[in-house]
Design a protein around this motif. Structure first.
Motif, mmCIF file in Angstrom:
data_model
loop_
_atom_site.group_PDB
_atom_site.id
_atom_site.type_symbol
_atom_site.label_atom_id
_atom_site.label_comp_id
_atom_site.label_asym_id
_atom_site.label_seq_id
_atom_site.Cartn_x
_atom_site.Cartn_y
_atom_site.Cartn_z
ATOM 1 N N VAL B 254 0.855 -1.196 0.000
ATOM 2 C CA VAL B 254 0.000 0.000 0.000
ATOM 3 C C VAL B 254 0.891 1.247 0.000
ATOM 4 O O VAL B 254 1.808 1.364 0.822
ATOM 5 N N ALA B 255 0.610 2.150 -0.928
ATOM 6 C CA ALA B 255 1.341 3.431 -0.946
ATOM 7 C C ALA B 255 0.593 4.412 -0.038
ATOM 8 O O ALA B 255 -0.597 4.662 -0.270
ATOM 9 N N PRO B 256 1.252 4.927 1.011
ATOM 10 C CA PRO B 256 0.527 5.808 1.927
ATOM 11 C C PRO B 256 0.031 7.080 1.232
ATOM 12 O O PRO B 256 0.701 7.618 0.352
ATOM 13 N N ALA B 257 -1.142 7.553 1.676
ATOM 14 C CA ALA B 257 -1.710 8.777 1.083
ATOM 15 C C ALA B 257 -0.959 10.012 1.583
ATOM 16 O O ALA B 257 -0.929 11.031 0.916
ATOM 17 N N VAL B 258 -0.360 9.886 2.747
ATOM 18 C CA VAL B 258 0.309 11.041 3.359
ATOM 19 C C VAL B 258 1.810 10.975 3.093
ATOM 20 O O VAL B 258 2.427 9.913 3.220
ATOM 21 N N ASP B 259 2.389 12.113 2.712
ATOM 22 C CA ASP B 259 3.845 12.198 2.605
ATOM 23 C C ASP B 259 4.353 12.646 3.984
ATOM 24 O O ASP B 259 4.328 13.826 4.317
ATOM 25 N N PHE B 260 4.797 11.672 4.776
ATOM 26 C CA PHE B 260 5.119 11.942 6.179
ATOM 27 C C PHE B 260 6.278 12.922 6.346
ATOM 28 O O PHE B 260 6.389 13.601 7.347
ATOM 29 N N ARG B 261 7.181 12.937 5.340
ATOM 30 C CA ARG B 261 8.359 13.809 5.461
ATOM 31 C C ARG B 261 8.000 15.283 5.245
ATOM 32 O O ARG B 261 8.773 16.162 5.575
ATOM 33 N N ARG B 262 6.837 15.531 4.638
ATOM 34 C CA ARG B 262 6.478 16.915 4.341
ATOM 35 C C ARG B 262 5.386 17.461 5.244
ATOM 36 O O ARG B 262 4.840 18.520 4.993
#
Lengths: 179, 282
Positions: B254-262
């Motif tokens: 699953v590709a996360p919907a949230v870009d955690f680094r940003r």
């Protein structure tokens, strides 16, 4: 000894602040340098006392406040790395910067593998090719920064009047830490 | 003789005792929210002002770099004008920053209204101290009403769960950490599974049967059954389904919907979600 404790307490706080801030501001990905582990290696190789072991434990415990989900995991791994660095330095005639860098590289890999094995079981170590890339990357970044941290700590100790000659604390035979 | 032995091996013996102590802490399962973790909360409180001010300092340095360093090559006669320009650019950068922050907060406000639950916005002030775990440090603590176990969201989707809280800051375990897991289902086919993090490898949906109807591109949302996250929040999109090899289950990435680094601002849900009863969704 109190000055040494203060120096390492300040260095640990600075290292933790950097470790928590750097990944957020720089695109480091998982390659966050393990600065506290470098300090633990410095302690293990140069300061052969029970207080130094206690300091390593407290440093690991401090990492637990800012990483992972299990209290005691980093305390365990950092104390282990300290013990390994101590044993390494007692077996070698010369403990120089290169030995320190190698100890940091191996120490990061041991710490990371141990952390994953303890928190996720052995299944966490298998079937993930990205894991090895992360481990070696983090170990390499930490090893690259190790001479800088060693030099900064040597400078700090010199300023505080500790180990001005650069020798190991229990050094009876004149073996030197070549910085 | 004995004292000599103890003295000679003091480092090894002390280290051994400390290893036993930390192993004891690990085996008894001291969690960040337990009483034994109190010193860690204090340490988080000590460092949070440093992290907050460093965060502002880095922003200021970033603005300085863009607004001033780029102007070093300017000719002398234009210096005054350039300085004026830099001042306006700085002002504009500040306003742009405020606008972005305002937009983020408006989006979070919209999300909060859509959720219909009490929630507060919090700034991200730091990251995990090691590269292996996935946690973020938030600039909101128990003084703001947040508690361990609360859900953290962004306008893009699910972020994680709070695991440690000090009076002025808190730590959130991101859903892509290898120790994180949450109950979820495929929005199209309603197939349920457990979404968990993989070390440096995104998310995986576990316990999905080999014959289950899951396809790349399907949205994965929270089920609400774990009692932490409200039902129907976006976790990510299925990027790959691997059926080769033996076993009862398929490997669903699953590709996360949230870009955690940003992430800069997040929403902490301070009200527990309504209870959801499990249904047969397979």
């Amino acid at each position: 000894m109190a000055r040494l404790v203060l120096l390492f307490a300040a260095a640990t706080l600075a290292a933790l602040a950097l470790q928590t801030m750097l990944p957020y501001w720089l695109p480091l990905g998982p390659f966050v340098p393990d600065l506290v582990l470098i300090l633990a290696v410095d302690l293990g190789m140069r300061h052969h006392s029970a207080i130094a072991a206690l300091m390593a434990f407290v440093m690991g415990y401090a990492i637990d406040a800012f990483s992972g989900t299990q209290i005691g995991l980093n305390a365990f791994m950092i104390t282990l790395v300290f013990l390994l660095a101590y044993e390494l330095s007692t077996q070698l005639l010369v403990t120089n910067v290169i030995v320190g860098v190698v100890a940091v590289f191996v120490g990061v890999i041991i710490k990371d593998l141990g952390s994953i094995a303890i928190s996720s079981g052995l299944a966490g170590l298998t079937g993930n090719p990205a894991l090895m890339r992360t481990l070696f990357g983090q170990a390499a970044v930490s090893a690259l920064l190790a001479p800088l941290v060693f030099a900064a700590m040597a400078r700090g100790k010199k300023v505080l009047g500790l180990l001005a000659t650069g020798r190991r604390e229990d050094n009876k035979s004149g073996r030197r830490w070549l910085t | 003789m004995n004292s000599s032995f103890l003295w000679r091996n003091r480092v090894v013996l002390t280290s051994g005792l400390l290893l036993l102590l930390s192993a004891h802490m690990l085996t008894t399962g001291v969690r960040p929210r337990d009483q034994a973790a109190r010193p860690n909360e204090i340490l988080m409180g000590v460092l949070s002002p440093v992290q907050s001010s460093s965060s502002h300092l880095v922003e200021a340095a970033h603005d300085f770099w863009h607004d001033y360093i780029a102007l070093v090559q300017v000719q002398r006669e234009n210096q005054k004008l350039r300085a004026e320009l830099a001042k306006f650019q700085n002002e504009r950068a500040r306003l742009t920053e405020l606008e972005i922050e305002n937009r983020h907060l408006s989006e979070l406000l919209g999300l909060r209204e859509a959720l219909g639950m009490r929630a507060i916005a919090a700034n991200v002030i730091g990251s995990d101290a090691t590269g292996l775990s996935r946690t973020l440090i938030l600039g909101a603590g128990s003084r703001d009403g947040v508690r361990a176990g609360m859900a953290v969201l962004s306008n893009e989707g699910v972020v994680g769960k709070l695991i440690a809280v000090s009076p002025t800051s808190s730590r959130v375990l991101l859903i892509d950490d290898h120790n994180a897991a949450l109950d979820a289902f495929d929005q199209r086919s309603r197939v349920r599974g457990i979404v968990a993090g993989v070390v440096d490898d995104g998310l995986t949906m576990k316990y999905v049967g080999r014959t289950a109807d899951v396809r790349p591109g399907d949205s994965v949302v929270t089920s609400g059954l774990d009692g932490t996250f409200p039902r129907g929040l976006l976790i990510g999109e299925i990027s790959r389904v691997e059926r080769q090899g033996p076993g009862l289950f398929v490997n669903v990435l699953v590709a996360p919907a949230v870009d955690f680094r940003r992430l800069e601002q997040v929403l902490v849900v301070i009200e527990p979600p309504p209870r959801v009863v499990a249904q047969d969704q397979g």
